[in-house]
Design a protein around this motif. Structure first.
Motif, PDB file in Angstrom:
ATOM      1  N   LEU A   1       0.826  -1.208   0.000  1.00 19.56           N
ATOM      2  CA  LEU A   1       0.000   0.000   0.000  1.00 19.56           C
ATOM      3  C   LEU A   1       0.861   1.259   0.000  1.00 19.56           C
ATOM      4  CD1 LEU A   1      -2.784  -1.058   2.540  1.00 19.56           C
ATOM      5  CD2 LEU A   1      -2.901  -1.046   0.036  1.00 19.56           C
ATOM      6  N   VAL A   2       1.963   1.223   0.745  1.00 25.74           N
ATOM      7  CA  VAL A   2       2.882   2.372   0.788  1.00 25.74           C
ATOM      8  C   VAL A   2       3.423   2.672  -0.613  1.00 25.74           C
ATOM      9  CG1 VAL A   2       5.164   3.112   1.588  1.00 25.74           C
ATOM     10  CG2 VAL A   2       3.521   2.160   3.221  1.00 25.74           C
ATOM     11  N   LYS A   3       3.842   1.642  -1.300  1.00 25.52           N
ATOM     12  CA  LYS A   3       4.408   1.835  -2.642  1.00 25.52           C
ATOM     13  C   LYS A   3       3.346   2.322  -3.627  1.00 25.52           C
ATOM     14  CE  LYS A   3       8.016  -1.603  -1.827  1.00 25.52           C
ATOM     15  NZ  LYS A   3       8.457  -2.998  -2.058  1.00 25.52           N
ATOM     16  N   ALA A   4       2.138   1.783  -3.508  1.00 27.14           N
ATOM     17  CA  ALA A   4       1.062   2.202  -4.413  1.00 27.14           C
ATOM     18  C   ALA A   4       0.664   3.652  -4.147  1.00 27.14           C
ATOM     19  CB  ALA A   4      -0.140   1.275  -4.254  1.00 27.14           C
ATOM     20  N   MET A   5       0.623   4.044  -2.881  1.00 22.41           N
ATOM     21  CA  MET A   5       0.305   5.441  -2.554  1.00 22.41           C
ATOM     22  C   MET A   5       1.390   6.372  -3.087  1.00 22.41           C
ATOM     23  SD  MET A   5      -0.027   7.279   1.191  1.00 22.41           S
ATOM     24  CE  MET A   5       1.714   6.954   1.531  1.00 22.41           C
ATOM     25  N   THR A   6       2.635   5.990  -2.896  1.00 16.07           N
ATOM     26  CA  THR A   6       3.744   6.830  -3.353  1.00 16.07           C
ATOM     27  C   THR A   6       3.724   6.984  -4.870  1.00 16.07           C
ATOM     28  OG1 THR A   6       5.064   6.044  -1.480  1.00 16.07           O
ATOM     29  CG2 THR A   6       6.239   7.169  -3.254  1.00 16.07           C
ATOM     30  N   ALA A   7       3.315   5.933  -5.553  1.00 21.08           N
ATOM     31  CA  ALA A   7       3.239   5.993  -7.016  1.00 21.08           C
ATOM     32  C   ALA A   7       2.249   7.044  -7.487  1.00 21.08           C
ATOM     33  CB  ALA A   7       2.872   4.622  -7.574  1.00 21.08           C
ATOM     34  N   ARG A   8       1.341   7.454  -6.616  1.00 24.79           N
ATOM     35  CA  ARG A   8       0.383   8.504  -6.964  1.00 24.79           C
ATOM     36  C   ARG A   8       0.933   9.897  -6.635  1.00 24.79           C
ATOM     37  NH1 ARG A   8      -5.045   8.387  -4.431  1.00 24.79           N
ATOM     38  NH2 ARG A   8      -5.419   9.884  -6.108  1.00 24.79           N
ATOM     39  N   GLY A   9       2.204   9.959  -6.250  1.00 22.90           N
ATOM     40  CA  GLY A   9       2.798  11.227  -5.843  1.00 22.90           C
ATOM     41  C   GLY A   9       2.741  12.312  -6.899  1.00 22.90           C
ATOM     42  N   GLY A  10       2.648  11.933  -8.167  1.00 27.38           N
ATOM     43  CA  GLY A  10       2.572  12.932  -9.212  1.00 27.38           C
ATOM     44  C   GLY A  10       1.236  13.648  -9.283  1.00 27.38           C
ATOM     45  N   GLU A  11       0.194  13.024  -8.729  1.00 23.80           N
ATOM     46  CA  GLU A  11      -1.145  13.626  -8.791  1.00 23.80           C
ATOM     47  C   GLU A  11      -1.638  14.131  -7.445  1.00 23.80           C
ATOM     48  OE1 GLU A  11      -4.392  10.360  -8.860  1.00 23.80           O
ATOM     49  OE2 GLU A  11      -2.656   9.434  -9.855  1.00 23.80           O
ATOM     50  N   LEU A  12      -1.095  13.603  -6.335  1.00 26.71           N
ATOM     51  CA  LEU A  12      -1.527  14.039  -5.008  1.00 26.71           C
ATOM     52  C   LEU A  12      -0.781  15.287  -4.568  1.00 26.71           C
ATOM     53  CD1 LEU A  12      -1.686  10.586  -3.168  1.00 26.71           C
ATOM     54  CD2 LEU A  12      -3.633  11.995  -3.864  1.00 26.71           C
ATOM     55  N   ARG A  13      -1.425  16.103  -3.728  1.00 26.00           N
ATOM     56  CA  ARG A  13      -0.799  17.289  -3.160  1.00 26.00           C
ATOM     57  C   ARG A  13      -1.199  17.428  -1.688  1.00 26.00           C
ATOM     58  NH1 ARG A  13       1.760  16.751  -6.855  1.00 26.00           N
ATOM     59  NH2 ARG A  13       2.421  18.187  -8.514  1.00 26.00           N
ATOM     60  N   ASP A  14      -0.208  17.820  -0.889  1.00 24.75           N
ATOM     61  CA  ASP A  14      -0.437  18.161   0.522  1.00 24.75           C
ATOM     62  C   ASP A  14      -1.103  17.029   1.305  1.00 24.75           C
ATOM     63  OD1 ASP A  14       0.642  20.751   0.180  1.00 24.75           O
ATOM     64  OD2 ASP A  14      -1.270  21.459  -0.631  1.00 24.75           O
ATOM     65  N   VAL A  15      -0.637  15.822   1.100  1.00 27.07           N
ATOM     66  CA  VAL A  15      -1.085  14.692   1.918  1.00 27.07           C
ATOM     67  C   VAL A  15      -0.163  14.612   3.134  1.00 27.07           C
ATOM     68  CG1 VAL A  15      -1.317  12.180   2.052  1.00 27.07           C
ATOM     69  CG2 VAL A  15      -2.065  13.403  -0.003  1.00 27.07           C
ATOM     70  N   THR A  16      -0.720  14.714   4.320  1.00 29.13           N
ATOM     71  CA  THR A  16       0.064  14.618   5.552  1.00 29.13           C
ATOM     72  C   THR A  16       0.169  13.166   5.976  1.00 29.13           C
ATOM     73  OG1 THR A  16      -0.602  16.820   6.296  1.00 29.13           O
ATOM     74  CG2 THR A  16       0.222  15.299   7.970  1.00 29.13           C
ATOM     75  N   ILE A  17       1.370  12.718   6.231  1.00 32.73           N
ATOM     76  CA  ILE A  17       1.588  11.342   6.685  1.00 32.73           C
ATOM     77  C   ILE A  17       2.027  11.359   8.142  1.00 32.73           C
ATOM     78  CG2 ILE A  17       3.050   9.295   6.442  1.00 32.73           C
ATOM     79  CD1 ILE A  17       3.022   9.727   3.458  1.00 32.73           C
ATOM     80  N   TYR A  18       1.292  10.635   8.983  1.00 34.04           N
ATOM     81  CA  TYR A  18       1.667  10.440  10.385  1.00 34.04           C
ATOM     82  C   TYR A  18       2.181   9.013  10.551  1.00 34.04           C
ATOM     83  CZ  TYR A  18      -1.071  14.653  11.396  1.00 34.04           C
ATOM     84  OH  TYR A  18      -1.564  15.941  11.423  1.00 34.04           O
ATOM     85  N   GLN A  19       3.306   8.890  11.252  1.00 32.24           N
ATOM     86  CA  GLN A  19       3.834   7.561  11.520  1.00 32.24           C
ATOM     87  C   GLN A  19       4.735   7.590  12.743  1.00 32.24           C
ATOM     88  OE1 GLN A  19       6.495   7.295   7.797  1.00 32.24           O
ATOM     89  NE2 GLN A  19       7.816   6.480   9.404  1.00 32.24           N
ATOM     90  N   LEU A  20       4.889   6.412  13.327  1.00 34.92           N
ATOM     91  CA  LEU A  20       5.950   6.218  14.315  1.00 34.92           C
ATOM     92  C   LEU A  20       7.081   5.500  13.573  1.00 34.92           C
ATOM     93  CD1 LEU A  20       3.059   5.727  16.290  1.00 34.92           C
ATOM     94  CD2 LEU A  20       4.937   6.277  17.834  1.00 34.92           C
ATOM     95  N   HIS A  21       7.886   4.760  14.294  1.00 34.69           N
ATOM     96  CA  HIS A  21       8.920   3.978  13.625  1.00 34.69           C
ATOM     97  C   HIS A  21       8.271   2.950  12.703  1.00 34.69           C
ATOM     98  CE1 HIS A  21      12.286   1.208  13.091  1.00 34.69           C
ATOM     99  NE2 HIS A  21      11.465   0.240  13.446  1.00 34.69           N
ATOM    100  N   THR A  22       8.760   2.863  11.475  1.00 35.54           N
ATOM    101  CA  THR A  22       8.294   1.818  10.568  1.00 35.54           C
ATOM    102  C   THR A  22       9.499   1.099   9.965  1.00 35.54           C
ATOM    103  OG1 THR A  22       8.207   3.314   8.639  1.00 35.54           O
ATOM    104  CG2 THR A  22       6.189   3.064   9.944  1.00 35.54           C
ATOM    105  N   GLU A  23       9.340  -0.195   9.757  1.00 35.53           N
ATOM    106  CA  GLU A  23      10.328  -0.989   9.039  1.00 35.53           C
ATOM    107  C   GLU A  23      10.036  -0.890   7.544  1.00 35.53           C
ATOM    108  OE1 GLU A  23      12.985  -3.096  10.324  1.00 35.53           O
ATOM    109  OE2 GLU A  23      12.611  -1.780  12.037  1.00 35.53           O
ATOM    110  N   GLY A  24      11.014  -1.241   6.732  1.00 33.09           N
ATOM    111  CA  GLY A  24      10.827  -1.193   5.293  1.00 33.09           C
ATOM    112  C   GLY A  24      11.114   0.180   4.719  1.00 33.09           C
TER     113      GLY A  24
END
Length: 424
Positions: free
Chosen positions: A34-57
């Protein structure tokens, strides 16, 4: 299950819109497809805020090319976002781990979308958040949209992390290995620290320990102890031999007797198989697990935490190297304070006396810009390979003397000079 149809990862993340906020499941549960698929939309998305703690990968959304698409705000910093934080491509939110769920539930940090990874549904349609319930359950509770990566290799854990598949706005089926920790060969100094700390742990104590060499070193020295319990924000393989031998049986705990309690875990496949559908392990909301009011009621609560550096008066820096953010506040203060208020409790800071380059980790003063995660008023025991200093109730001058005694011999003269100039 027949009523709910899986989508492709691309279809699932298509419901994320510009301007929304997205939470990414913590630690080893970060849903990479899901992370990779969301990132692949980076060319069309704007101002998406991502909240996270420590993540692997991977965390590809931190790349410079996606700066306009994703605004990353980390509540704890892992290696995959550390450079982005310190280069200004992402931001850090200092926070006690116990309060992160409250930030989500109160709307201080609004969550529109939760990206999670779960176990395969059981016959009733219930999936599990698996190895990471922590603050992720709170994010799911408040998210307007939940997108799940269903992975049969995710263990089904008991506790607060059960979710019905009908709660997902979209899900994908993706079988992939859960990240594992490689075994660590303990150094001589780590073994000595383990022996010193184990020496002040009493039979019947309840333990909180992190992941890494020093917690593993301590656990390896507890084979002759009796009736230990575990109530911890995180754990790894080091507890398995003690659970299997009965040294950890949790029977004297006043909360959840007979059960190992944690918020998340990271370890080997053996660990994941051990916790799979195991009712003797309960993964709970970190707002509860790390609540000082809960921790203090556990008998002989013994908290073992580490530090990047500590000064002669007991100030603990655990989140930064000078001004450069390295990790985060996490649950250190939650458990240090809880253990100090527990009947017979022991809050312990354990660290090697020097870095790999032989620089001292016990310093006259913290580096400029260093974050004080645990104040000197909260610190009781400090352990290195040279022994344990009990700072509780001691003056600044007395503390300096005790800290010098557990510092590396190569640095004692310089520390004594600094202490003399400061305290006369």
């Amino acid at each position: 299950m027949n009523a709910y149809k899986p989508k492709s990862a691309e279809e699932a993340v298509s419901i994320i819109n510009s301007g929304e906020s997205v939470f990414i499941h913590t630690a080893g549960a970060a849903p990479q497809a899901l992370v990779k698929a969301m990132t692949a939309r980076g060319g069309e998305l704007r101002d998406v805020t991502i909240y996270q703690l420590h993540t692997e990968g991977e965390a590809p959304y931190c790349d410079e090319q996606y700066r306009d698409a994703f605004n990353v705000k980390a509540l704890f910093v892992g290696s995959n976002v550390r450079a982005a934080i310190n280069d200004g491509r992402a931001e850090f939110i200092p926070s006690f781990l116990s309060e992160v769920p409250l930030m989500f539930r109160s709307g201080v940090l609004p969550v529109d979308v939760a990206l999670i990874q779960v176990s395969a549904p059981d016959k009733h349609g219930y999936c599990s958040l698996g190895i990471s319930v922590d603050a992720s359950k709170a994010a799911v509770d408040v998210a307007k949209k939940v997108i799940a990566q269903v992975n049969p290799k995710m263990p089904r854990t008991h506790g607060d992390g059960l979710l019905h598949i009908s709660e997902f706005d979209a899900f994908v089926e993706c079988e992939e290995d859960i990240p594992e920790l490689k075994p660590h060969l303990l150094s001589d100094s780590e073994k000595l620290i383990g022996q010193h700390v184990a020496g002040i742990i009493e039979d019947g104590a309840t333990l909180q320990m992190g992941i890494g060499a020093i917690p593993d070193a301590v656990l390896s020295c507890l084979g002759n102890h009796k009736d230990l319990g575990v109530h911890t924000e995180m754990f790894s393989d080091g507890v398995l031999p003690l659970l299997e031998s009965g040294v950890i049986n949790n029977k004297l705990k006043t909360r959840h007797p007979g059960v190992t309690v944690s918020g998340f875990m990271l370890g080997s496949r053996k660990l994941y198989d051990f916790v799979d559908d195991n009712p003797a392990v309960r993964m709970l909301d970190i707002q509860y697990v790390n609540d000082t009011a809960v921790i203090r009621k556990l008998p002989k609560m013994t908290s073992i935490n580490s530090a990047i550096e500590i000064d002669l008066t007991g100030q603990v820096c655990a989140d930064s190297i000078g001004t450069r953010i390295y990790s985060g506040v996490g649950g250190q203060m939650d458990f240090i304070r809880g253990a100090s208020l527990s009947p017979g409790g022991k809050p312990i800071i354990a660290l090697p006396s020097v870095t790999a380059r032989n620089d001292t980790k016990i310093v006259p003063t913290l580096k400029s810009g260093a974050g004080v995660v645990t104040t000197r008023a909260h610190v009781h025991y400090v352990a290195t390979e040279y022994g344990i200093a009990d700072l509780y109730g001691k003056t600044l001058k007395e503390r300096a003397k005790l800290m010098i005694e557990i510092s590396h011999p190569d640095h004692r003269d310089a520390l004594e000079k600094a202490a003399f100039e400061r305290f006369r």
